[in-house]
Scaffold this motif. Structure first.
Motif, mmCIF file in Angstrom:
data_model
loop_
_atom_site.group_PDB
_atom_site.id
_atom_site.type_symbol
_atom_site.label_atom_id
_atom_site.label_comp_id
_atom_site.label_asym_id
_atom_site.label_seq_id
_atom_site.Cartn_x
_atom_site.Cartn_y
_atom_site.Cartn_z
ATOM 1 N N THR A 260 0.846 -1.193 0.000
ATOM 2 C CA THR A 260 0.000 0.000 0.000
ATOM 3 C C THR A 260 0.881 1.243 0.000
ATOM 4 O O THR A 260 1.931 1.269 0.632
ATOM 5 C CB THR A 260 -0.900 0.001 1.246
ATOM 6 N N LYS B 29 -2.791 -0.554 -3.590
ATOM 7 C CA LYS B 29 -3.750 0.066 -2.689
ATOM 8 C C LYS B 29 -3.173 1.401 -2.250
ATOM 9 O O LYS B 29 -1.955 1.564 -2.147
ATOM 10 C CB LYS B 29 -4.013 -0.820 -1.471
ATOM 11 N N THR C 34 -8.477 4.267 0.082
ATOM 12 C CA THR C 34 -9.029 4.661 1.370
ATOM 13 C C THR C 34 -8.660 6.114 1.625
ATOM 14 O O THR C 34 -7.490 6.485 1.535
ATOM 15 C CB THR C 34 -8.454 3.796 2.513
ATOM 16 N N LEU D 88 -3.082 3.644 -8.187
ATOM 17 C CA LEU D 88 -4.244 2.756 -8.291
ATOM 18 C C LEU D 88 -4.242 2.022 -9.626
ATOM 19 O O LEU D 88 -4.502 0.816 -9.687
ATOM 20 C CB LEU D 88 -5.534 3.565 -8.130
ATOM 21 N N ASP E 92 -3.659 0.489 7.771
ATOM 22 C CA ASP E 92 -3.177 -0.540 6.847
ATOM 23 C C ASP E 92 -1.751 -0.942 7.228
ATOM 24 O O ASP E 92 -0.820 -0.148 7.067
ATOM 25 C CB ASP E 92 -3.203 -0.019 5.408
ATOM 26 N N LYS F 18 -9.637 0.034 -4.067
ATOM 27 C CA LYS F 18 -8.298 -0.029 -3.471
ATOM 28 C C LYS F 18 -7.920 1.282 -2.794
ATOM 29 O O LYS F 18 -6.812 1.405 -2.252
ATOM 30 C CB LYS F 18 -7.253 -0.356 -4.550
#
Length: 275
Positions: free
Chosen positions: A30, A54, A86, A49, A105, A84
């Motif tokens: 991520t 992510k 946030t 992305l 995460d 994916k």
């Protein structure tokens, strides 16, 4: 003039497959983006992305997490939606807000800092304060080591690479914002800086444009020209994803072409930050 020949930067967005990214990546982790709702930050988020990563973004106003103009095509300036992605509402100068990004995460493997905004809105030390919080969270809340920080041509020891008219502004109307940028860089470049032991790359772009990615990114020794924000984003993603990225612990100045009118447009944008 030196050229960075990574596949990330020689291919335009959409040509490079997510499989190619996996082959050159440290791992498909991520990416945390701070300043993700800004013009350059949106490019970082969108391209990450599309590459299969992510992404976690900290935003004062999540409604500004839009598809970028340069890479987004017809969807540009609409709300960016992706399973994916946030987006966490918060303030980068508040340690608790920054910590919440890394707590959300455990697989964050890279960080991009593309902070900006009008000084009257964000304060004269937001870049330094926010980046200090990010460094602290990386060390205390995460195992991530890679971080790309977007500053500007003219910052630090790149003063002589700035065009003359831009340099004049650096020491007058833009003096305050460059003091903040320089202090932000010192967090990594000073031997006693809290971020000195991280795998950082201080990215100093020339005059910024909003157009589509060109796929041409030159790491320069001389005076900077212009570069699209989409290309700056690709360079930053290379810094946090490419295992063999050659500019770690360095401060590359990047541009795509020679001095052009796009620098003048960006000067107007920068001046608005302090007016």
């Amino acid at each position: 003039m030196k050229f960075f020949n990574s596949i990330l930067f020689l291919c335009k967005l959409g040509i490079l497959s997510s499989l190619s990214l996996r082959r050159m990546s440290l791992k498909m982790g991520t990416i945390a983006v701070f300043g993700g709702t800004g013009i350059t930050g949106r490019e970082c988020v969108y391209q990450a992305l599309k590459g299969g990563n992510k992404v976690v973004v900290l935003a004062r106003d999540p409604s500004k997490m839009l598809v970028p103009e340069g890479s987004g095509g017809p969807a540009a300036n609409t709300l960016l939606k992706d399973p994916k992605l946030t987006v966490i509402q918060g303030d980068v100068t508040k340690q608790a807000s920054v910590d919440s990004v890394f707590e959300s995460d455990p697989d964050i493997s890279g960080v991009i800092v593309a902070l900006g905004g009008k000084t009257k809105d964000v304060g004269p030390t937001m870049l330094t304060d926010g980046t200090s919080c990010i460094i602290s969270a990386m060390k205390n809340k995460s195992s991530a080591k890679r971080i790309a920080v977007v500053t500007s041509i003219g910052a630090g020891d790149s003063e002589n690479q700035a065009p003359l008219f831009f340099k004049a502004l650096m020491f007058t109307v833009m003096k305050g914002i460059f003091e903040d940028k320089n202090n932000q860089e010192k967090l990594f470049l000073s031997p006693t800086g809290p971020g000195h032991d991280l795998e950082y790359c201080i990215v100093r772009p020339g005059g910024l444009g909003k157009g589509p990615p060109t796929g041409v990114i030159n790491v320069i020794d001389g005076q900077a020209g212009s570069i699209q924000r989409a290309d700056v984003a690709a360079f930053c993603l290379g810094a946090v994803c490419d295992e063999s990225f050659p500019y770690l612990k360095k401060t590359p100045c990047i541009s795509s072409v020679g001095t052009s009118i796009s620098i003048h447009f960006e000067l107007l944008s920068l001046m608005k930050m302090i007016i």
